[in-house]
Design a protein around this motif. Structure first.
Motif, PDB file in Angstrom:
ATOM      1  N   LEU A   1       0.849  -1.100   0.056  1.00 47.20           N
ATOM      2  CA  LEU A   1       0.122  -0.021  -0.171  1.00 47.20           C
ATOM      3  C   LEU A   1       1.020   1.458  -0.063  1.00 47.20           C
ATOM      4  O   LEU A   1       1.690   1.310   0.943  1.00 47.20           O
ATOM      5  CB  LEU A   1      -0.702  -0.055   1.233  1.00 47.20           C
ATOM      6  CG  LEU A   1      -1.755   1.208   1.677  1.00 47.20           C
ATOM      7  CD1 LEU A   1      -2.980   1.165   0.295  1.00 47.20           C
ATOM      8  CD2 LEU A   1      -2.434   1.213   2.705  1.00 47.20           C
ATOM      9  N   ARG A   2       0.798   2.196  -1.102  1.00 45.64           N
ATOM     10  CA  ARG A   2       1.736   3.190  -1.065  1.00 45.64           C
ATOM     11  C   ARG A   2       1.162   4.422  -0.751  1.00 45.64           C
ATOM     12  O   ARG A   2       2.070   5.372  -0.121  1.00 45.64           O
ATOM     13  CB  ARG A   2       1.907   3.476  -2.543  1.00 45.64           C
ATOM     14  CG  ARG A   2       2.693   2.365  -3.230  1.00 45.64           C
ATOM     15  CD  ARG A   2       4.133   1.988  -2.624  1.00 45.64           C
ATOM     16  NE  ARG A   2       4.691   0.997  -3.254  1.00 45.64           N
ATOM     17  CZ  ARG A   2       5.999   0.444  -2.818  1.00 45.64           C
ATOM     18  NH1 ARG A   2       6.490   0.903  -1.709  1.00 45.64           N
ATOM     19  NH2 ARG A   2       6.461  -0.565  -3.585  1.00 45.64           N
ATOM     20  N   ALA A   3      -0.190   4.543  -0.491  1.00 45.38           N
ATOM     21  CA  ALA A   3      -0.737   5.910  -0.022  1.00 45.38           C
ATOM     22  C   ALA A   3      -2.342   5.791   0.328  1.00 45.38           C
ATOM     23  O   ALA A   3      -2.817   4.727  -0.391  1.00 45.38           O
ATOM     24  CB  ALA A   3      -0.674   6.975  -1.388  1.00 45.38           C
ATOM     25  N   CYS A   4      -2.975   6.724   1.028  1.00 44.20           N
ATOM     26  CA  CYS A   4      -4.404   6.545   1.338  1.00 44.20           C
ATOM     27  C   CYS A   4      -4.721   7.893   1.011  1.00 44.20           C
ATOM     28  O   CYS A   4      -4.158   8.920   1.677  1.00 44.20           O
ATOM     29  CB  CYS A   4      -4.445   6.135   2.745  1.00 44.20           C
ATOM     30  SG  CYS A   4      -6.143   6.277   3.380  1.00 44.20           S
ATOM     31  N   TYR A   5      -5.927   8.241   0.312  1.00 43.65           N
ATOM     32  CA  TYR A   5      -6.420   9.338   0.075  1.00 43.65           C
ATOM     33  C   TYR A   5      -7.757   9.416   1.018  1.00 43.65           C
ATOM     34  O   TYR A   5      -8.639   8.670   1.123  1.00 43.65           O
ATOM     35  CB  TYR A   5      -6.833   9.828  -1.038  1.00 43.65           C
ATOM     36  CG  TYR A   5      -7.622  10.939  -1.382  1.00 43.65           C
ATOM     37  CD1 TYR A   5      -7.131  12.265  -1.220  1.00 43.65           C
ATOM     38  CD2 TYR A   5      -9.007  10.853  -1.771  1.00 43.65           C
ATOM     39  CE1 TYR A   5      -7.875  13.383  -1.346  1.00 43.65           C
ATOM     40  CE2 TYR A   5      -9.510  11.947  -1.875  1.00 43.65           C
ATOM     41  CZ  TYR A   5      -9.127  13.467  -1.709  1.00 43.65           C
ATOM     42  OH  TYR A   5     -10.091  14.232  -1.836  1.00 43.65           O
ATOM     43  N   ARG A   6      -7.924  10.566   2.075  1.00 42.18           N
ATOM     44  CA  ARG A   6      -8.824  10.215   2.838  1.00 42.18           C
ATOM     45  C   ARG A   6      -9.412  11.829   3.043  1.00 42.18           C
ATOM     46  O   ARG A   6      -8.868  12.744   2.980  1.00 42.18           O
ATOM     47  CB  ARG A   6      -8.209  10.193   4.336  1.00 42.18           C
ATOM     48  CG  ARG A   6      -8.992   9.984   5.391  1.00 42.18           C
ATOM     49  CD  ARG A   6      -8.431   9.810   6.527  1.00 42.18           C
ATOM     50  NE  ARG A   6      -9.199   9.363   7.793  1.00 42.18           N
ATOM     51  CZ  ARG A   6     -10.061  10.345   8.514  1.00 42.18           C
ATOM     52  NH1 ARG A   6     -10.322  11.579   8.168  1.00 42.18           N
ATOM     53  NH2 ARG A   6     -10.664   9.796   9.416  1.00 42.18           N
ATOM     54  N   ASN A   7     -10.741  11.931   2.710  1.00 39.75           N
ATOM     55  CA  ASN A   7     -11.585  12.887   2.845  1.00 39.75           C
ATOM     56  C   ASN A   7     -12.696  12.849   3.254  1.00 39.75           C
ATOM     57  O   ASN A   7     -13.140  11.629   3.219  1.00 39.75           O
ATOM     58  CB  ASN A   7     -11.499  13.638   1.495  1.00 39.75           C
ATOM     59  CG  ASN A   7     -12.310  15.029   1.285  1.00 39.75           C
ATOM     60  OD1 ASN A   7     -13.455  14.951   1.460  1.00 39.75           O
ATOM     61  ND2 ASN A   7     -11.737  15.971   1.654  1.00 39.75           N
ATOM     62  N   ASP A   8     -13.527  13.728   3.672  1.00 40.89           N
ATOM     63  CA  ASP A   8     -14.832  13.383   4.364  1.00 40.89           C
ATOM     64  C   ASP A   8     -15.577  12.146   3.894  1.00 40.89           C
ATOM     65  O   ASP A   8     -15.780  11.234   4.548  1.00 40.89           O
ATOM     66  CB  ASP A   8     -15.883  14.567   4.295  1.00 40.89           C
ATOM     67  CG  ASP A   8     -15.494  15.736   4.913  1.00 40.89           C
ATOM     68  OD1 ASP A   8     -14.656  15.748   6.046  1.00 40.89           O
ATOM     69  OD2 ASP A   8     -15.707  17.003   4.658  1.00 40.89           O
ATOM     70  N   GLY A   9     -16.013  12.323   2.660  1.00 47.10           N
ATOM     71  CA  GLY A   9     -17.146  11.087   2.232  1.00 47.10           C
ATOM     72  C   GLY A   9     -16.007  10.211   1.486  1.00 47.10           C
ATOM     73  O   GLY A   9     -16.750   9.245   0.864  1.00 47.10           O
TER      74      GLY A   9
END
Ligand SMILES: Nc1ncnc2c1ncn2[C@@H]1O[C@H](COP(=O)(O)OP(=O)(O)OP(=O)(O)O)[C@@H](O)[C@H]1O
Length: 520
Positions: A343-351
């Motif tokens: 796993l290289r990255a995680c994008y996290r935003n409200d929904g």
């Protein structure tokens, strides 16, 4: 004339300097002692008639630390140190420093920094599976016959003689481009192509501060990005009905428009994903790979150079919220193993939750078995099984952290990387797939706690062994297949205590499959 002055053997100090850092406990190179490396039983050394060390072969010897001292040996022709834990930089190599070097094999270590090798007479250069970064423009090899830099963090163009090597020599890097990989620049200079190429070229040079800066800017564009994602999602959904594999562009607005948006959230990068940018990711052309229990997985090509990633877009109702999600993702993002998809990255935003993984170009075990009408040869089945077992064993019992379980092992979660190795994917998603903060936290605590070993036995071995049985069910030597089925049977015992641990399974399989040497 051989050199007899034992106190001043010319290669001794370099060898001892290497030993001091490579084998601090003295257990890997116990025979490296005495005044003359060319007259005693020094492990892995060969000398010429002038008593100078010419060959060093210490593959798989549990060595650590830098390799630089060995490269001071002026008469060295062959240096092979594959499958160790050697770290630090590879010093610049040229005809002045290493005039005799013909074979340099350092695969499967943790070496980093740039590759600066200008050796017209070098025949073999194997640097795959390390952490080398930067470009290949300081690699000058006029006679090289065997070359591999796959699975590093290299970027930029492949040039000159190196273009004659197959794609497998370059797979698994951050952003290498040009023949034999897809070209660096698109032939028609349209807006999106030039933006995305600039994107990746700048990325390769970015430092941590710049990345933070970019993340801050990215935070401003997320509202629009969300809108784009929703449009894209709706679009993909429609197209999926018509066609299983659909293509679409995530690029729909220009950057100045995006900057006007006021939003929160952002991208968390893990090792090897530091250069990813959310705007590049969302502009990338993408293709649906499939829909799973947690959401839809896309293949996204980040730049014209062809860097592919797999993006898993989690379905809102399926993941836990808040800190539990972050903790679980960080845990997954830290794991690096040759048989686990990184796993290289995680994008996290409200929904929105996007998980960015390495793209595995050779599909899953499921498609492999299905496409071949389940007629995969026995040797191949064995390699895949062994890889899966090692991957699971690492999840269950990595000595450097708490034990965990995979929780959802099955043929579609066993992927095949660019080298044909099996890699376990989707590990940890069962941790995330809990409703609400408390559930996620509890689950995390449960598998990390004292009961983890038991959980491991209740969890993956059962499933892992189902795979074992399936794979053993094909053609192949009967005795081996029988032994594999027996291991499978042991894993299906009802009482957890009677089932072997994954470590024991790996051990038994190594014996059966005659892989003991490699698996150790
Ligand atoms: N990193 C990857 N590289 C290439 N293909 C991938 C990658 N991750 C997933 N896939 C493929 O994408 C498809 C969808 O995968 P996904 O993980 O979303 O669902 P699944 O594995 O089928 O089911 P589940 O959600 O129960 O694990 C599968 O065919 C899978 O093999």
């Amino acid at each position: 004339m051989p050199q007899h002055n034992h106190h001043h053997h010319q290669d001794l100090s370099s060898l001892l300097a290497f030993k001091a850092s490579a084998d601090p406990l003295g257990s890997a190179l116990p025979t490296w002692s005495g005044p003359n490396p060319c007259s005693g039983p020094w492990l892995g050394l060969k000398c010429d008639q002038f008593d100078r060390v010419t060959n060093i072969n210490l593959d798989g010897s549990s060595l650590t630390g830098p390799i630089a001292p060995l490269l001071q040996l002026k008469h060295l022709k062959l240096l092979s140190l594959q499958r160790n834990s050697l770290s630090g930089r590879l010093p610049p190599l040229s005809n002045l420093s290493n005039p005799s070097l013909r074979i340099l094999s350092l695969s499967h270590n943790v070496l980093d920094g740039p590759i600066n090798v200008s050796l017209p007479n070098l025949l073999v250069l194997r640097l795959d599976r390390n952490r080398f970064s930067g470009g290949l423009d300081s690699v000058r090899l006029d006679r090289v016959l065997d070359f591999n830099v796959s699975e590093n963090r290299l970027s930029g163009a492949i040039l000159g003689r190196l273009t004659g090597f197959p794609p497998s020599s370059f797979f698994g890097n951050l952003a290498l481009c040009g023949s034999p990989l897809p070209s660096c620049l698109s032939s028609s200079v349209n807006d999106s192509a030039s933006t995305s190429t600039t994107c990746i070229k700048t990325l390769a040079k970015l430092g941590v501060t710049s990345v933070l800066y970019i993340v801050a800017i990215d935070a401003m564009v997320i509202t629009l990005v969300l809108a784009v994602i929703l449009v894209v999602y709706a679009c993909v959904k429609r197209r999926m009905k018509r066609k299983a594999m659909s293509r679409y562009s995530m690029m729909s607005k220009n950057r100045s428009e995006e900057r006007d948006q006021e939003v929160g959230g952002g991208l968390t990068a893990f090792e090897g994903g530091e250069n990813l940018r959310i705007d590049c990711l969302l502009k990338a052309s993408a293709e649906v790979l499939g829909k799973g229990t947690m959401g839809i997985t896309y293949k996204a090509i980040i730049d014209e150079g062809g860097l592919a990633v797999a993006v898993k877009r989690l379905t809102t109702s399926r993941y836990s919220n808040g800190k539990a999600f972050d903790r679980c993702v960080r845990l997954i993002g830290r794991v690096r193993h040759e048989h686990i998809v990184s796993l290289r990255a995680c994008y996290r935003n409200d929904g929105e939750r996007l998980l960015v993984y390495d793209y595995m170009p050779n599909g899953s075990l499921q498609t492999l078995l299905h496409n071949n009408g389940y007629a995969m040869d026995w040797m191949r089945r064995k390699e895949i099984l062994m890889g899966v077992a090692e991957g699971l064993e690492h999840i269950h019992a990595n000595p450097s952290r708490e034990p965990h379980v995979h929780g959802n092992i099955k043929p579609s979660n066993i992927l095949i990387d660019g080298q044909g190795n099996a890699r376990v994917s989707d590990w940890g998603l069962t941790l995330i797939a809990h409703n609400g903060f408390d559930d996620g936290e509890r689950e995390l605590a449960r598998v990390q706690g004292a009961g983890a070993r038991e959980r491991a036995e209740e969890g993956d071995e059962g499933d892992g062994c189902v795979v074992t049985e399936k794979a053993a069910g094909g053609m192949g030597r009967e005795a081996e297949a029988m032994a594999m089925v027996k291991i499978g049977m042991m894993c299906t015992k009802e009482a957890a205590g009677e089932r072997p641990t994954m470590r024991q399974v790996v051990g038994m399989m190594s014996e059966v499959l005659e892989f003991a040497g490699e698996a150790a």
